[in-house]
Design a protein around this motif. Structure first.
Motif, PDB file in Angstrom:
ATOM      1  N   ALA B 146       0.798  -1.335  -0.108  1.00  0.00           N
ATOM      2  CA  ALA B 146       0.000   0.039  -0.025  1.00  0.00           C
ATOM      3  C   ALA B 146       0.866   1.492  -0.021  1.00  0.00           C
ATOM      4  O   ALA B 146       0.625   2.128  -0.756  1.00  0.00           O
ATOM      5  CB  ALA B 146      -0.969  -0.048   1.223  1.00  0.00           C
ATOM      6  N   GLN B 147       2.062   1.129   0.736  1.00  0.00           N
ATOM      7  CA  GLN B 147       3.025   2.205   0.748  1.00  0.00           C
ATOM      8  C   GLN B 147       3.687   2.547  -0.455  1.00  0.00           C
ATOM      9  O   GLN B 147       3.968   3.592  -0.728  1.00  0.00           O
ATOM     10  CB  GLN B 147       4.022   1.951   1.693  1.00  0.00           C
ATOM     11  CG  GLN B 147       3.765   2.129   3.168  1.00  0.00           C
ATOM     12  CD  GLN B 147       4.691   2.649   4.123  1.00  0.00           C
ATOM     13  OE1 GLN B 147       5.832   2.569   3.739  1.00  0.00           O
ATOM     14  NE2 GLN B 147       4.095   2.835   5.445  1.00  0.00           N
ATOM     15  N   LYS B 148       3.585   1.528  -1.550  1.00  0.00           N
ATOM     16  CA  LYS B 148       4.339   1.752  -2.756  1.00  0.00           C
ATOM     17  C   LYS B 148       3.052   1.799  -3.739  1.00  0.00           C
ATOM     18  O   LYS B 148       3.255   1.871  -4.993  1.00  0.00           O
ATOM     19  CB  LYS B 148       5.136   0.341  -3.082  1.00  0.00           C
ATOM     20  CG  LYS B 148       6.138  -0.077  -2.113  1.00  0.00           C
ATOM     21  CD  LYS B 148       7.205  -0.582  -2.942  1.00  0.00           C
ATOM     22  CE  LYS B 148       8.252  -0.685  -2.294  1.00  0.00           C
ATOM     23  NZ  LYS B 148       9.380   0.195  -2.641  1.00  0.00           N
ATOM     24  N   GLY B 149       1.807   2.041  -3.410  1.00  0.00           N
ATOM     25  CA  GLY B 149       0.865   2.520  -4.250  1.00  0.00           C
ATOM     26  C   GLY B 149       0.320   1.250  -4.781  1.00  0.00           C
ATOM     27  O   GLY B 149      -0.535   1.328  -6.107  1.00  0.00           O
ATOM     28  N   ILE B 150       0.379   0.072  -4.335  1.00  0.00           N
ATOM     29  CA  ILE B 150      -0.016  -1.010  -4.813  1.00  0.00           C
ATOM     30  C   ILE B 150      -1.289  -1.679  -4.076  1.00  0.00           C
ATOM     31  O   ILE B 150      -1.059  -1.853  -2.745  1.00  0.00           O
ATOM     32  CB  ILE B 150       0.822  -2.203  -5.274  1.00  0.00           C
ATOM     33  CG1 ILE B 150       1.940  -1.860  -5.952  1.00  0.00           C
ATOM     34  CG2 ILE B 150       0.254  -3.489  -5.658  1.00  0.00           C
ATOM     35  CD1 ILE B 150       3.229  -2.583  -6.099  1.00  0.00           C
ATOM     36  N   ALA B 151      -2.578  -1.940  -4.397  1.00  0.00           N
ATOM     37  CA  ALA B 151      -3.770  -2.655  -3.674  1.00  0.00           C
ATOM     38  C   ALA B 151      -3.863  -4.022  -4.521  1.00  0.00           C
ATOM     39  O   ALA B 151      -3.839  -3.993  -5.534  1.00  0.00           O
ATOM     40  CB  ALA B 151      -4.789  -1.525  -3.747  1.00  0.00           C
ATOM     41  N   ILE B 152      -4.389  -4.588  -3.413  1.00  0.00           N
ATOM     42  CA  ILE B 152      -4.615  -6.045  -3.972  1.00  0.00           C
ATOM     43  C   ILE B 152      -6.089  -6.459  -3.446  1.00  0.00           C
ATOM     44  O   ILE B 152      -6.296  -6.012  -2.222  1.00  0.00           O
ATOM     45  CB  ILE B 152      -3.660  -7.039  -3.381  1.00  0.00           C
ATOM     46  CG1 ILE B 152      -2.643  -6.916  -4.087  1.00  0.00           C
ATOM     47  CG2 ILE B 152      -4.534  -8.578  -3.772  1.00  0.00           C
ATOM     48  CD1 ILE B 152      -1.341  -7.666  -3.303  1.00  0.00           C
ATOM     49  N   GLY B 153      -7.084  -6.746  -4.126  1.00  0.00           N
ATOM     50  CA  GLY B 153      -8.335  -7.089  -3.691  1.00  0.00           C
ATOM     51  C   GLY B 153      -8.891  -8.535  -4.361  1.00  0.00           C
ATOM     52  O   GLY B 153      -8.883  -8.475  -5.796  1.00  0.00           O
ATOM     53  N   ALA B 154      -9.804  -9.099  -3.845  1.00  0.00           N
ATOM     54  CA  ALA B 154     -10.674 -10.290  -4.533  1.00  0.00           C
ATOM     55  C   ALA B 154     -11.734 -10.078  -4.022  1.00  0.00           C
ATOM     56  O   ALA B 154     -12.212  -9.523  -3.092  1.00  0.00           O
ATOM     57  CB  ALA B 154      -9.841 -11.702  -4.061  1.00  0.00           C
ATOM     58  N   HIS B 155     -12.703 -10.909  -4.871  1.00  0.00           N
ATOM     59  CA  HIS B 155     -13.909 -11.037  -4.604  1.00  0.00           C
ATOM     60  C   HIS B 155     -14.510 -12.503  -4.915  1.00  0.00           C
ATOM     61  O   HIS B 155     -13.688 -13.343  -5.547  1.00  0.00           O
ATOM     62  CB  HIS B 155     -14.763 -10.031  -5.449  1.00  0.00           C
ATOM     63  CG  HIS B 155     -15.022 -10.129  -6.767  1.00  0.00           C
ATOM     64  ND1 HIS B 155     -16.137 -10.528  -7.601  1.00  0.00           N
ATOM     65  CD2 HIS B 155     -13.923 -10.205  -7.817  1.00  0.00           C
ATOM     66  CE1 HIS B 155     -15.839 -10.704  -8.826  1.00  0.00           C
ATOM     67  NE2 HIS B 155     -14.885 -10.423  -8.992  1.00  0.00           N
ATOM     68  N   ILE B 156     -15.746 -12.852  -4.529  1.00  0.00           N
ATOM     69  CA  ILE B 156     -16.344 -14.169  -4.753  1.00  0.00           C
ATOM     70  C   ILE B 156     -16.906 -14.079  -6.146  1.00  0.00           C
ATOM     71  O   ILE B 156     -17.723 -13.397  -6.634  1.00  0.00           O
ATOM     72  CB  ILE B 156     -17.373 -14.517  -3.753  1.00  0.00           C
ATOM     73  CG1 ILE B 156     -16.884 -14.418  -2.393  1.00  0.00           C
ATOM     74  CG2 ILE B 156     -18.053 -15.825  -4.136  1.00  0.00           C
ATOM     75  CD1 ILE B 156     -17.896 -14.610  -1.275  1.00  0.00           C
ATOM     76  N   ALA B 157     -15.941 -14.633  -7.184  1.00  0.00           N
ATOM     77  CA  ALA B 157     -16.615 -14.677  -8.534  1.00  0.00           C
ATOM     78  C   ALA B 157     -17.627 -15.719  -8.856  1.00  0.00           C
ATOM     79  O   ALA B 157     -18.530 -15.494  -9.762  1.00  0.00           O
ATOM     80  CB  ALA B 157     -15.334 -14.976  -9.524  1.00  0.00           C
ATOM     81  N   ALA B 158     -17.770 -16.706  -8.017  1.00  0.00           N
ATOM     82  CA  ALA B 158     -18.722 -17.561  -8.216  1.00  0.00           C
ATOM     83  C   ALA B 158     -18.970 -18.600  -6.965  1.00  0.00           C
ATOM     84  O   ALA B 158     -17.878 -18.773  -6.347  1.00  0.00           O
ATOM     85  CB  ALA B 158     -18.511 -18.498  -9.552  1.00  0.00           C
TER      86      ALA B 158
END
Lengths: 354, 354, 354, 354
Positions: B146-158
């Motif tokens: 996050a400090q490097k400007g990178i965000a990761i996120g996941a969701h329930i696709a199915a």
């Protein structure tokens, strides 16, 4: 960068498509193993360019020269270095790719990664040609595994929308491993696939597909949990083959649609051997083999180099401009990728078993 | 066995479901980084058991104790060891599993692999509980990224057959990363998924699903070719999460059905930034990031531990007999696996970027 | 077996003394680096056989062929494979060594290790000849380090009982690095050493010595604690050179005889730079560089292949019998090992700094 | 940083001198091995502080808590995590060390390396206290090796200028391994050593020494050439012990003064076993064991923390100023380092043999 793979058996692949040579160093292969050169040549031939009417017109003898590690064709325990000379290179085809990186090739990210120093000729180190080196290592591993009663075979599971009959994941045996340059279980499907490829080629286009690979004879108990399991290592190896976009084990993504009661593989015992009634798990649970056939699939994207004109950035002008890719490219890489997937699988299993 | 992962950033996960504790050693994390404990706790809470009506009734505080590597919550460069005590164990539930290995669990292959010495209680080292340790490492890495400007996120696709709206692979931003314990982009789909899970639970059954994960802010040029690319390392990490059966990047298996002209992502430049019009390649080509959002999906099988009676081998009698699994199990592990996938992704990206 | 070394920069050495070739794959070397071929050739020449009156009469051009990784002599980021053909081999010399393993050579343990399949010709993979491959890698690394202001040089600290003036571990600079094929700081000592070697040669015998190596320009803060420090990696690399029997840093074994008040190196600051008054610690504390010159020594045993008759087991007869070693061997390997030690040091430092 | 060591058997050491705890994760230890807790406790006691009149007055129970990997004291195949709580810490002693880094400690290079974030209390991760974690791993490995008929023992070869009788490198057996907290072969030498230590202590000073270690029962053929040999791995492990400044195998640096005819160890056969008449090679040639006793020595510098006043830089003032080190320090670390060297050797041999 690391083009080195493996734990006990380490392969170190080198070369670029238009360098002097490509090759591989195999470190840790058992000593005293007699290499069957004819069998290796036959295996390599399945991947070699120029075999199909529809394949790249680049012809390469792909003669493997072992410059170390063998003594009268028997491994001596020292690292095996195999070299394949690049002979039929036409580097002038690639000059403009610095300006206009090919869509869905590694040209652009490699340019950022290597600051423009990368070898773009023929894709450089990112070329599918490098899989010939993987096949040398895989070919030796296949021979080693055969001595242990383990056979590996893959077939073209799909090209475009056309599907081959899948392996019977419970009953598949080495007899189902067809080899050759276009292995399909259902010949009619094979004919339809060839038609799909030919249609794409005629349109200056390309088409993708799926390869299904199985290993039989693998005993239960091979593998490790968490990060060193069969799935981890096999996927890491198979993603080393250019154009692979997905890897799944057993019923893979289909499992996502099932209930546990449908997906679970129950055990039974016959003649002292424990087996499962179904094999949705593809022979591996928790990273460790169950003794059932190991089955996985790899998705192969359509060859990104197409003859058809594309509209894409010219970095020199900053404008989107037409791009016509010259060079010689397969309209469908799937058939030639089949032995590569077998090779990747063989290297991984060998690493566990030596 | 190796429950160690990484090159420069190495994580070493230990523990069994019913051991004194589980935990992780994180070696190589940058010094001088202030850990946000509250943010870590919130991240861990997304994976924690007992959050859903339908989840396992095993309650664990999952309190993370850092016994080394932090000085007043700032990393000091020494390896970070985080320990999570196991408090709510009911080991008597698992005695009979030696005789009757649970279908589609690692019980049987682990028994062969470890000669019967393995800890079967709660799945031992193969338990999904171990992903809490992965989430500690991943949680720290997410903060670093996050400090490097990178965000990761996941969701329930199915879940089961019910699909969420997929990420827009071109336009996805951190604002699309919902967090929480049941992240879906389409709330109606979420409701339908919950109904599917509840129906499975009511039947004493379970159901699988798909998780889609994206990373945004990742610059172009990160990764390596061949065996050390983003795909290789990400897949190796993600397959470390129990129940994952397939991993695909970009459009993945769908690419197998397309032509090159459909699948290729052409480049354009805007405000000095090179981007692609489409993002079928999921932000990675030849192992190296392109600067487009990194997108991949993981297939999660239905929880193999189901309440329903199954017919499977009793090794003591040699007969197929009914098995009713006691213990406390989620009818659908997918929601709790979402932060685990994010964690795996974070650990891999951190390893490249530190 | 693993003839692979390194973390980020990995070298994979292959070949046997009488194979087609020896060589090295260098994986991870920075892209865009212009290789100075003449400088590399000059460096290789210091190790090449046939330079000294007293050295082996085996002549090898040791021409390095780069078959991958370079584009117009500039590194392209792909693994660099360098091959050196073996041309002047006389394999008939070694037939009887199967029966009568040479004392203090690896013949016997290699025979046990490889079950008799090892290549005994000229020592096979255990031959000092393999250090030519190390020198290719080291030669490139030296050039890279030079660009960062880091110079590495070694001299012959002792041969037999004759000692050279040691480096002034506080004041040593690149100007003290003599290069050449017999680097000594004290010419009179050099003359005496040559006399010692000539006397050994005249007796059909050999003699050992000590090599002292220094690196200057290395900034403080390079290295890691515990198992990945400069001492760990340097010793692991230097013991990769055949005939090395000991490695010590700073005052090394002498420190064992001192009191702390004598051994401790106190700090002072001058012009904003922190230095130590003495440098008994050889520029490294706790695995990490201090900014003082890095200094270490390697003990080299006398060449075990001597012309003199030895009494040793004939495995065929089971009896101790006379052995006269044919082949061409250096009566003192120390001078030729000097650039090898520099190469090993360069490879290690490069691995930290790239 | 990497405090992880090993190939198949990986140990990951964590902790700082004044953190909550120190410990180790042991990944890859064979399953089904019954740990002898009493033997481990006895082994740990040899390293524990507070045993000698002259040793540090810091008392630590060093109670080892296994929080994973054991089931009723039998290894279950999962990673073993052992934790030792730090109980007797006096952190206020170390505050000023930020300003005035201790001569010949890692304080200063660590400060550069970690940008001031490092834990300086008691030396942090660089403390000799971390060897307790190494001894846990080594203690388990010693038990494992004992079952394979391999014994490892070390003695104090020298303290200051006083030398113990060296091991008879040909005839040494497990009976020569004395254990205890001050193992010497010659009791008179031991008395003299104690006098040397006491004299140093009385002067507020410290003194160094040499540890000689042997392994017996190791079969021939264990090891690998080049970079993965016994010498490479053992030296890399032994340099992981703070204060080690040199490592030599067999006659080591003495070999540099000998002729080949003096140094070579000729073979003979007796009762079907091949041995050498002398053992100058210390049981290892070309990285591979010969079946003779494995013998190596490690030079230990005098404890850099001395009570005596030293003149060294105060970084705050930029001036050289007096430094008086408080805290509790051994005037001679050699006796407590003896089991650490045995532990390092055991970890390495185990890694080859499992």
């Amino acid at each position: 960068m690391s083009s080195i793979f493996g734990r006990k058996l380490k392969i170190s692949i080198f070369g670029q498509s238009h360098a002097e040579a490509i090759g591989v160093v195999i470190d840790g292969f058992p000593a005293g193993f007699a290499v069957d050169r004819a069998a290796l040549r036959a295996f390599m031939a399945r991947r070699a360019p120029g075999q199909h009417a529809f394949a790249t017109s680049r012809k390469e003898a792909d003669e493997v020269e072992f410059i170390s590690g063998l003594l009268d064709d028997v491994t001596c325990g020292a690292p095996i270095c195999a070299v394949i000379r690049n002979t039929n290179t036409r580097s002038e085809d690639y000059r403009e790719l610095f300006d206009q990186p090919r869509p869905s090739h590694a040209d652009y990210p490699a340019d950022v990664r290597y600051g423009g120093a990368q070898d773009v000729r023929g894709g450089g180190h990112f070329s599918g040609r490098l899989t010939a080196a993987l096949c040398v290592a895989g070919g030796l591993c296949l021979q080693y595994l055969a001595q242990k009663g383990i056979a590996i075979g893959a077939h073209i599971a799909a090209i475009g929308g056309v599907k081959d009959t899948p392996f019977d994941t419970v009953k598949v045996t080495a007899a189902d491993f067809l080899g050759g340059t276009f292995p399909v279980l259902n010949e009619a499907a094979g004919d339809a696939m060839r038609a799909v490829i030919e249609a794409a080629r005629a349109d200056g286009d390309s088409v993708g597909g799926i390869i299904e690979c199985a290993a039989v004879g693998l005993p239960a108990g091979i593998g490790d949990p968490m990060f060193d399991g069969l799935e981890n290592r096999l996927s890491a190896a198979v993603f080393g083959i250019p154009a692979v976009r997905g890897v799944e084990f057993g019923n893979g993504f289909e499992a996502a649609t099932l209930r546990g009661s449908e997906n679970n593989d129950c055990y039974y015992e016959k003649d002292g051997v424990i087996r499962t009634c179904t094999n949705n798990h593809g022979g591996v649970l928790g990273g460790i083999s169950t003794g059932m056939p190991l089955v996985f699939r790899a998705a192969i994207k359509p060859t990104p180099s197409i003859a058809k004109e594309q509209q894409t950035l010219n970095r020199r002008t900053g404008q989107v401009e037409p791009l016509v890719i010259r060079g010689r490219h397969d309209p469908c890489i799937v058939p030639r990728a089949v032995p590569c997937v077998e090779a990747a699988c063989a290297v991984v299993l060998c690493d566990y078993l030596i």
